[in-house]
Design an enzyme around this catalytic site. Structure first.
Site, mmCIF file in Angstrom:
data_model
loop_
_atom_site.group_PDB
_atom_site.id
_atom_site.type_symbol
_atom_site.label_atom_id
_atom_site.label_comp_id
_atom_site.label_asym_id
_atom_site.label_seq_id
_atom_site.Cartn_x
_atom_site.Cartn_y
_atom_site.Cartn_z
ATOM 1 N N GLU A 175 -25.585 -23.356 63.441
ATOM 2 C CA GLU A 175 -26.493 -22.561 62.624
ATOM 3 C C GLU A 175 -27.763 -22.207 63.397
ATOM 4 O O GLU A 175 -28.262 -21.089 63.316
ATOM 5 C CB GLU A 175 -26.843 -23.309 61.334
ATOM 6 C CG GLU A 175 -25.717 -23.390 60.325
ATOM 7 C CD GLU A 175 -25.288 -22.030 59.817
ATOM 8 O OE1 GLU A 175 -26.154 -21.143 59.638
ATOM 9 O OE2 GLU A 175 -24.079 -21.841 59.597
ATOM 10 N N CYS A 196 -18.693 -4.584 55.291
ATOM 11 C CA CYS A 196 -19.933 -4.025 54.734
ATOM 12 C C CYS A 196 -20.988 -3.963 55.838
ATOM 13 O O CYS A 196 -22.043 -4.589 55.764
ATOM 14 C CB CYS A 196 -20.410 -4.885 53.559
ATOM 15 S SG CYS A 196 -21.752 -4.145 52.602
ATOM 16 N N CYS A 254 -15.777 0.685 52.719
ATOM 17 C CA CYS A 254 -15.799 0.390 51.285
ATOM 18 C C CYS A 254 -14.398 0.321 50.682
ATOM 19 O O CYS A 254 -14.158 -0.452 49.752
ATOM 20 C CB CYS A 254 -16.628 1.431 50.545
ATOM 21 S SG CYS A 254 -18.375 1.464 51.042
ATOM 22 N N CYS A 277 -13.030 -3.207 51.055
ATOM 23 C CA CYS A 277 -13.939 -4.312 50.731
ATOM 24 C C CYS A 277 -13.487 -5.029 49.471
ATOM 25 O O CYS A 277 -13.264 -4.391 48.425
ATOM 26 C CB CYS A 277 -15.359 -3.789 50.550
ATOM 27 S SG CYS A 277 -16.556 -5.094 50.171
ATOM 28 N N CYS A 333 -19.094 -3.173 43.111
ATOM 29 C CA CYS A 333 -20.199 -2.614 43.891
ATOM 30 C C CYS A 333 -20.800 -1.366 43.252
ATOM 31 O O CYS A 333 -20.114 -0.366 43.038
ATOM 32 C CB CYS A 333 -19.724 -2.303 45.310
ATOM 33 S SG CYS A 333 -21.077 -1.812 46.405
#
Length: 210
Positions: free
Chosen positions: A40, A186, A193, A196, A202
């Site tokens: 991370e 995205c 799209c 997705c 959305c």
């Protein structure tokens, strides 16, 4: 009992992640909190490819545990970090290692450690300890803004939406999937799209420039 409003979308996300997710990433195949924490921190300002090919494995080989890291002079740690940039990340890693033998599992305690911000604390809590909490890195922010057609949302508003949406039954796959969807579907420009898994929900897919 009525279905949760996000249950169908969670199913879409998990199906997508099962077939399209980046399962091979090593920090997704360990439950060692230190390994996940290191990934991370390295990924905060650096591309996955660079971290994976040049830094993650050599760093773990040299410093396999927090204790090993704490017992090493800072200059040696910085040497292993050379070329990765943003050296405060390495300094905070080293300082954290001198403060704790093992990472705490609570977001509050994680956030109190040097260099661990809100998103990193949530990521460690979710990925290392299985806590049902969301994450909020750049890809996830973009998804949430497009999904709910938000132009200038506050951080508070985004976190509230993220907490409402997170799949509490399987936060690990959900959060990893959200990052992968943002990275590969995205995207900032030319989002896909039509493929997705969040498309049915959305509000911004007709105007994906958000």
């Amino acid at each position: 009992m009525p279905k949760k409003p996000y249950a169908p979308i969670h199913q879409n996300i998990h199906s997508w992640y099962k077939s399209e997710g980046r399962h091979e990433l090593p920090w997704r195949n360990t439950d060692d909190p230190y390994h996940i924490y290191l990934s991370e921190v390295m990924l905060q300002q650096t591309q996955v490819k660079t971290v994976l090919e040049r830094y993650y494995f050599p760093f773990l080989k040299k410093f396999p545990t927090l204790r090993t890291l704490s017992e090493t002079p800072l200059d040696d740690v910085l040497k292993m970090w050379e070329g990765l940039g943003y050296y405060n990340r390495a300094k905070n890693l080293h300082r954290t290692a001198t403060l704790v033998d093992k990472l705490p599992c609570s977001i509050e305690e994680l956030s109190a450690l040097p260099g661990i911000g809100k998103n990193t604390a949530h990521a460690i809590a979710s990925f290392a300890f299985g806590q049902p909490v969301p994450i909020m890195e750049a890809n996830v922010k973009r998804i949430l803004c497009r999904l709910h057609k938000l132009k200038t949302p506050s951080q508070k508003e985004l976190w509230e939406i993220a907490y409402e949406m997170v799949d509490k039954a399987n936060p690990f796959d959900y959060n990893q999937a959200m990052m992968d969807i943002g990275a590969t579907v995205c995207t900032v420009s030319n989002p896909k799209c039509e493929s997705c898994p969040l498309s049915p929900l959305c509000k911004g897919k007709e105007n994906p420039t958000l």
